[in-house]
Design a protein around this motif. Structure first.
Motif, PDB file in Angstrom:
ATOM      1  N   GLU B 196       0.831  -1.217   0.000  1.00  0.00           N
ATOM      2  CA  GLU B 196       0.000   0.000   0.000  1.00  0.00           C
ATOM      3  C   GLU B 196       0.862   1.262   0.000  1.00  0.00           C
ATOM      4  N   GLU B 200       1.796   2.777  -7.548  1.00  0.00           N
ATOM      5  CA  GLU B 200       0.813   1.935  -8.241  1.00  0.00           C
ATOM      6  C   GLU B 200       1.515   0.921  -9.172  1.00  0.00           C
ATOM      7  N   ASP B 267     -11.044   4.225   3.696  1.00  0.00           N
ATOM      8  CA  ASP B 267     -10.035   4.602   2.714  1.00  0.00           C
ATOM      9  C   ASP B 267      -9.482   6.006   2.973  1.00  0.00           C
ATOM     10  N   VAL B 268     -10.315   6.864   3.542  1.00  0.00           N
ATOM     11  CA  VAL B 268      -9.863   8.226   3.827  1.00  0.00           C
ATOM     12  C   VAL B 268      -8.697   8.188   4.829  1.00  0.00           C
ATOM     13  N   ARG B 271      -5.523   6.836   3.148  1.00  0.00           N
ATOM     14  CA  ARG B 271      -4.873   7.867   2.309  1.00  0.00           C
ATOM     15  C   ARG B 271      -4.099   8.853   3.185  1.00  0.00           C
ATOM     16  N   SER B 272      -4.689   9.248   4.291  1.00  0.00           N
ATOM     17  CA  SER B 272      -4.011  10.242   5.139  1.00  0.00           C
ATOM     18  C   SER B 272      -2.744   9.635   5.753  1.00  0.00           C
ATOM     19  N   LEU B 274      -0.943   7.247   4.409  1.00  0.00           N
ATOM     20  CA  LEU B 274       0.059   7.099   3.345  1.00  0.00           C
ATOM     21  C   LEU B 274       0.737   8.444   3.059  1.00  0.00           C
ATOM     22  N   ALA B 275      -0.035   9.517   3.144  1.00  0.00           N
ATOM     23  CA  ALA B 275       0.565  10.848   2.932  1.00  0.00           C
ATOM     24  C   ALA B 275       1.557  11.156   4.051  1.00  0.00           C
TER      25      ALA B 275
END
Lengths: 367, 367
Positions: B196, B200, B267-268, B271-272, B274-275
């Motif tokens: 993750e 990609e 998912d939100v 994403r946070s 991963l950032a």
């Protein structure tokens, strides 16, 4: 040629499941059970302190691979050095490790015919040859098991005390006396999953580090943490150290370790749960008796009910209970499978049982 | 004669631990670490939804032995039938099952020299013979691994992508192209613990049920649930079904199943996280660079730092960091062990690193 090549042993094993989970059955039925009384779980739940400890444990960290705090607390609780204790992923996990350590293809292992299927699953999974000794009435046959171990030069002999599925027990004195007949080279696995529910006399008066046996205990039953997966083994330090050869060192859930530690320290909660288990056993026995069935004496968190006929009859009672939203299980093997096994429930759940069982029995008799 | 008789294989195994846990080190030191940046945990933690789901899950019930809800959710997430997915006790647990299913005494298995020690531990634990292929620079040597598999008629070849401990990755296209050279009869274990966190392009464009490989993923890294022990395998249905031959069916913590399910759906939060991982990688690289060390590009939740000298030097930097309350780890094998490996931390933790690393390097250079 396929890309995966199983070992000959693995290829020979069935895709078996020792038990079907209640969730699987609920999915098949398309509805939930009204009373979940089949898996010998503890419906009274864990100590509130355990719940709090688990909620407060950050799960982003791996668990301590030594389960140090829990092992130290168990050592203090039992009054034995921490070197005599191994924590693992439930008794199921520890049984798997024991089988892996000791059992190779063709090795003899002794158990009772109708005893815990997950133990047999692990033994078969490593190629062991199971020698099964019939029960002696409603008890495991202590002298029969040890005699069979001598006859087959077994590496392991398995005894649960109190016994699942029958709920009976041997006194610790009986077991200690029988140990004279345990052959050299055979290790007794004493599965004490239900020991907290049993009379004090069930405790085996042998040193924790007696090299002839390994005791397995759990937080799944009296401590109400079945879903957490925390068991422990107590035995001689060299045997306990051997788990480090094969275990999944980082396999313990971090919150589960903390929950078990808190549960161990809440003796007040444990006592109250045990009292509720005693009440529930009485109520189940009463309900069964009122239906003309014979409840067996139980030293565990369930009551096994002799339905007085054959396995087909017991199975039909089970099916009728299932149809009424009551989840119970039954022994797998004759003659114990004339019985059904009902786990202790809350008073409300046992009222559901009290309502369902008479109809279930009546419908079965009219079949 | 002792009462326990290990199998010859078990007797030959050391009481080894693939990693020493940070808690063990803290006990040795008598104080906690100020910054826990060594185990590639996710300090940003799991989704609040996962925390809530775990807290709301009653632990008195055993977990669903089929992990049905989680498997169904993963199936929808990945767009593949649930029959291609097996849930297990972390990737470590799944690696153990895979080794048990495939590896018998003398069976050849291929891995990189310096790759994940727990995989090697499991293979050795079942008597397998490990053939180790050197890294190609800072990457695992894809063609070298597959050539060695052909040469040794290996049953398994292990590749982590992104790689631990180096943080490098192969593109999915490179892996897919290399598959032409995977010998028949060899299964590729693709450990995607960090997938993750990767671009990609690291995704392998092959069907989930491609019989040549099994993908292993986890909730321990990007999802922040290392302490919960939830991993999953994705592969051909007959291979996935084989886990049922040997796995600990009731081994999954019930709250962990619920937590993973909730984490997957947030998912939100993912994403946070991963950032924040991307920011932390940049900051670690900056801190290392300012000390004259060379950070390697990373597609994972850690940055591996080339200390530019030998293993002794790197080891001393590690020791100096340890003395300053910073827990980091380093690769085990040359030439990767010229590096140290720093997990992503919060900005506050990385400020502790920023303060400690220059002194640690300076002290090491003056040794």
């Amino acid at each position: 040629m396929t890309h995966f090549r199983l070992t000959p042993l693995a290829a020979s094993l069935p895709d078996t499941v020792p038990f079907v989970g209640p969730e699987t059955r609920e999915r098949q039925k398309g509805q939930g059970f009204r009373a979940r009384l089949g898996a010998n779980e503890n419906v009274f739940g864990p100590s509130p302190e355990a719940i709090r400890a688990m909620a407060e444990t950050p799960l982003w960290m791996y668990g301590d691979p030594e389960s140090y705090d829990l092992r130290e607390a168990l050592a203090r609780h039992l009054v034995t050095p921490a070197e005599t204790i191994m924590v693992g992923e439930g008794i199921d996990g520890l049984l798997g490790y024991l089988a892996r350590l000791m059992v190779g293809p063709g090795d003899a292992v002794v158990t009772s015919d109708g005893a815990y299927p997950t133990f047999s699953y692990h033994v078969a999974g490593f190629g062991g040859v199971l020698h099964k000794v019939p029960y002696d009435g409603d008890h495991e046959d202590l002298s029969g098991l040890f005699a069979k171990a001598a006859e087959t030069r077994a590496k392991l002999v398995y005894l649960s005390n109190p016994d699942n599925p029958m709920g009976s027990f041997h006194t610790g004195d009986q077991i200690a006396a029988a140990m004279d007949d345990l052959p050299a080279g055979t290790l007794l696995i004493l599965d004490e999953a239900y020991i907290e529910c049993a009379p004090e006399t069930a405790q085996v008066p042998l040193p924790w580090d007696d090299p002839r046996l390994i005791r397995l205990r759990t937080f799944s039953k009296a401590y109400g943490l079945a879903g957490a997966r925390v068991g422990y083994a107590i035995g001689a330090p060299d045997l306990i150290a051997a788990f480090n050869k094969v275990r999944n060192h980082f396999g313990m859930n971090r919150a589960a370790q903390a929950g078990a530690l808190a549960a161990l320290q809440d003796d007040v909660w444990l006592r109250s749960v045990l009292a509720r288990i005693v009440s529930a056993r009485l109520r189940i026995s009463e309900i069964a008796g009122a239906c003309g069935l014979r409840p067996l004496a139980s030293a565990a968190n369930f009551v096994t009910i002799d339905c007085g006929k054959d396995a087909d009859f017991a199975k039909r009672v089970l099916t009728e209970l299932d149809a009424r939203g009551v989840f119970v299980r039954m022994p797998f093997v004759a003659p114990q499978n004339r019985c059904i096994r009902i786990s202790c429930g809350t008073p409300a759940q046992l009222e559901i049982l009290a309502e369902a069982l008479p109809d279930a029995v009546k419908n079965t008799e009219n079949c």
